[in-house]
Design an enzyme around this catalytic site. Structure first.
Site, mmCIF file in Angstrom:
data_model
loop_
_atom_site.group_PDB
_atom_site.id
_atom_site.type_symbol
_atom_site.label_atom_id
_atom_site.label_comp_id
_atom_site.label_asym_id
_atom_site.label_seq_id
_atom_site.Cartn_x
_atom_site.Cartn_y
_atom_site.Cartn_z
ATOM 1 N N MET A 30 2.471 -6.877 -0.811
ATOM 2 C CA MET A 30 1.907 -7.792 -1.808
ATOM 3 C C MET A 30 1.983 -9.233 -1.309
ATOM 4 O O MET A 30 1.880 -10.176 -2.102
ATOM 5 C CB MET A 30 2.644 -7.649 -3.139
ATOM 6 C CG MET A 30 2.496 -6.248 -3.724
ATOM 7 S SD MET A 30 2.633 -6.198 -5.516
ATOM 8 C CE MET A 30 4.270 -6.850 -5.754
ATOM 9 N N GLY A 36 11.758 -8.868 6.174
ATOM 10 C CA GLY A 36 11.737 -7.428 5.858
ATOM 11 C C GLY A 36 10.357 -6.841 6.130
ATOM 12 O O GLY A 36 10.229 -5.775 6.759
ATOM 13 N N HIS A 37 9.324 -7.540 5.685
ATOM 14 C CA HIS A 37 7.956 -7.087 5.970
ATOM 15 C C HIS A 37 7.709 -7.059 7.487
ATOM 16 O O HIS A 37 7.096 -6.123 8.017
ATOM 17 C CB HIS A 37 6.930 -8.017 5.323
ATOM 18 C CG HIS A 37 6.996 -8.089 3.817
ATOM 19 N ND1 HIS A 37 7.363 -9.216 3.147
ATOM 20 C CD2 HIS A 37 6.706 -7.171 2.863
ATOM 21 C CE1 HIS A 37 7.306 -9.002 1.839
ATOM 22 N NE2 HIS A 37 6.914 -7.760 1.631
ATOM 23 N N LYS A 149 14.113 -0.142 0.842
ATOM 24 C CA LYS A 149 14.490 -1.066 -0.245
ATOM 25 C C LYS A 149 13.902 -0.593 -1.579
ATOM 26 O O LYS A 149 14.546 -0.647 -2.612
ATOM 27 C CB LYS A 149 13.981 -2.465 0.115
ATOM 28 C CG LYS A 149 13.710 -3.412 -1.026
ATOM 29 C CD LYS A 149 14.930 -4.216 -1.359
ATOM 30 C CE LYS A 149 14.738 -5.322 -2.359
ATOM 31 N NZ LYS A 149 13.532 -5.387 -3.121
ATOM 32 N N GLN A 153 9.888 4.100 -4.863
ATOM 33 C CA GLN A 153 8.482 3.933 -4.478
ATOM 34 C C GLN A 153 8.169 4.745 -3.225
ATOM 35 O O GLN A 153 7.118 5.389 -3.131
ATOM 36 C CB GLN A 153 8.208 2.448 -4.228
ATOM 37 C CG GLN A 153 6.831 2.162 -3.660
ATOM 38 C CD GLN A 153 6.552 0.675 -3.639
ATOM 39 O OE1 GLN A 153 6.531 0.023 -4.679
ATOM 40 N NE2 GLN A 153 6.347 0.131 -2.464
HETATM 41 P P1 AMP Z 1 6.175 -5.671 -1.341
HETATM 42 O O1 AMP Z 1 5.403 -6.784 -0.692
HETATM 43 O O2 AMP Z 1 7.369 -6.142 -2.100
HETATM 44 O O3 AMP Z 1 5.288 -4.735 -2.100
HETATM 45 O O4 AMP Z 1 6.796 -4.820 -0.154
HETATM 46 C C1 AMP Z 1 5.965 -4.298 0.857
HETATM 47 C C2 AMP Z 1 6.774 -3.359 1.719
HETATM 48 O O5 AMP Z 1 7.869 -4.066 2.301
HETATM 49 C C3 AMP Z 1 7.389 -2.206 0.919
HETATM 50 O O6 AMP Z 1 7.296 -1.026 1.694
HETATM 51 C C4 AMP Z 1 8.810 -2.637 0.746
HETATM 52 O O7 AMP Z 1 9.702 -1.569 0.586
HETATM 53 C C5 AMP Z 1 9.060 -3.356 2.062
HETATM 54 N N1 AMP Z 1 10.208 -4.263 1.947
HETATM 55 C C6 AMP Z 1 10.444 -5.161 0.941
HETATM 56 N N2 AMP Z 1 11.624 -5.772 1.130
HETATM 57 C C7 AMP Z 1 12.162 -5.244 2.270
HETATM 58 C C8 AMP Z 1 13.380 -5.463 2.993
HETATM 59 N N3 AMP Z 1 14.292 -6.345 2.576
HETATM 60 N N4 AMP Z 1 13.588 -4.747 4.114
HETATM 61 C C9 AMP Z 1 12.662 -3.845 4.538
HETATM 62 N N5 AMP Z 1 11.494 -3.595 3.912
HETATM 63 C C10 AMP Z 1 11.249 -4.284 2.797
#
Ligand code: AMP
Length: 279
Positions: A30, A36-37, A149, A153
């Site tokens: 998103m 992390g991304h 994380k 999901q």
């Molecule tokens: P989001 O943008 O929050 O929808 O996350 C996109 C992807 O990044 C999802 O697969 C999340 O699980 C992953 N993600 C978010 N935070 C972390 C993190 N701290 N470490 C690893 N992957 C992450």
């Protein structure tokens, strides 16, 4: 690197990469990208020749009282991060592109989506499952990379890929954390300085629970220990903090490993989730 906003351009660009014999790795996000991304992108780059990132704040996975309007949108910085990380293609579609007039389908994954997040965010996983199914249909990757994380999901995505016979391997990647243990999240930027200082208490609580489990305690005892630990950070309001089965996500009240401690809590206005797998 290319940035596109339409499904047609996405398909054309990926078809060209495939015709060069490249496998396709996909990281749905998103936006508001953080390290992390980037770690998911790195995992994709290690295995796939062509790496696609989607950036789409999916309105259908937000509840009416949730933070859709405030959710950070930082496309320019995201594009720079992707470029630096070696992403080949970014798809940043509009809401209209993803949900044109007449759109009528919802993907509902029963069972694994029902408790935990599903209980406190009704409709959330229908939104997630539907958009992920769409994105997998658009990108048709060999592998999709998701963070542990968002543990539930990931389980939902794995289930829908199997059930809908999508020819994709779903790869779960470890959670990246700040040095003090706080899991990286796009929502961490909502935290005030005082809240940020208390935020690592969530992970510390999970670790306290994990220690209880490793010492032979039951899942129920571990969750109680974790809640006790989190009580030291009074600004947290817990929604759930439980021990569950790593596969089914059903309650795991008894002793025995593996198990996962999963938690969601509000810190001020900000909702944080985290989990810890205990092998
Ligand atoms: P989001 O943008 O929050 O929808 O996350 C996109 C992807 O990044 C999802 O697969 C999340 O699980 C992953 N993600 C978010 N935070 C972390 C993190 N701290 N470490 C690893 N992957 C992450």
């Amino acid at each position: 690197m290319q940035l596109v906003h339409t499904i047609v351009e996405t398909r054309d660009t990926i078809a060209a990469a495939r015709s060069r014999g490249l496998s396709v790795g996909f990281v749905p996000t998103m936006g508001a990208l953080h390290a992390g991304h980037v770690s998911l992108v790195e995992a994709a780059r290690a295995r796939d020749g062509f790496v696609v990132v989607s950036i789409f704040v999916n309105p259908t996975q937000f509840g009416p009282q949730e933070d859709l309007a405030q959710y950070p949108r930082t496309l320019e910085a995201d594009v720079e991060r992707c470029e630096a990380a070696g992403v080949d293609l970014i798809l940043a579609p509009s809401v209209q592109e993803m949900y044109p007039e007449g759109f009528a389908t919802t993907v509902h994954v029963a069972g694994v989506m029902e408790g935990l997040e599903g209980e406190f965010r009704p409709g959330h996983f229908d939104g997630v499952a539907t958009v992920v199914a769409k994105l997998l249909g658009i990108v048709q990757p060999d592998r999709a990379y998701s963070g542990l994380k968002d543990y539930q999901q990931l389980a939902v995505v794995r289930r829908l890929a199997v059930d809908l016979n999508l020819p994709v391997e779903v790869v779960g990647c470890p959670t990246l954390r700040e040095p003090d243990g706080l899991a990286l999240s796009s929502r961490n930027r909502y935290l005030s300085a005082e809240e940020r200082a208390q935020a690592p208490a969530l992970y510390r609580a999970l670790q306290a629970g994990a220690e209880a489990l490793r010492g032979g305690g039951s899942g129920q005892e571990a969750a109680a220990r974790a809640k006790e630990s989190l009580a030291s950070a009074p600004r947290f309001r817990v929604q759930y903090l439980e021990t569950v089965d790593p596969e089914t996500l059903a309650p795991h009240p008894q002793a025995g490993l593996p198990a996962v401690l999963v938690a969601a809590a509000h810190l001020g206005e900000t909702r944080l989730i985290d989990n810890l797998i205990v092998e």
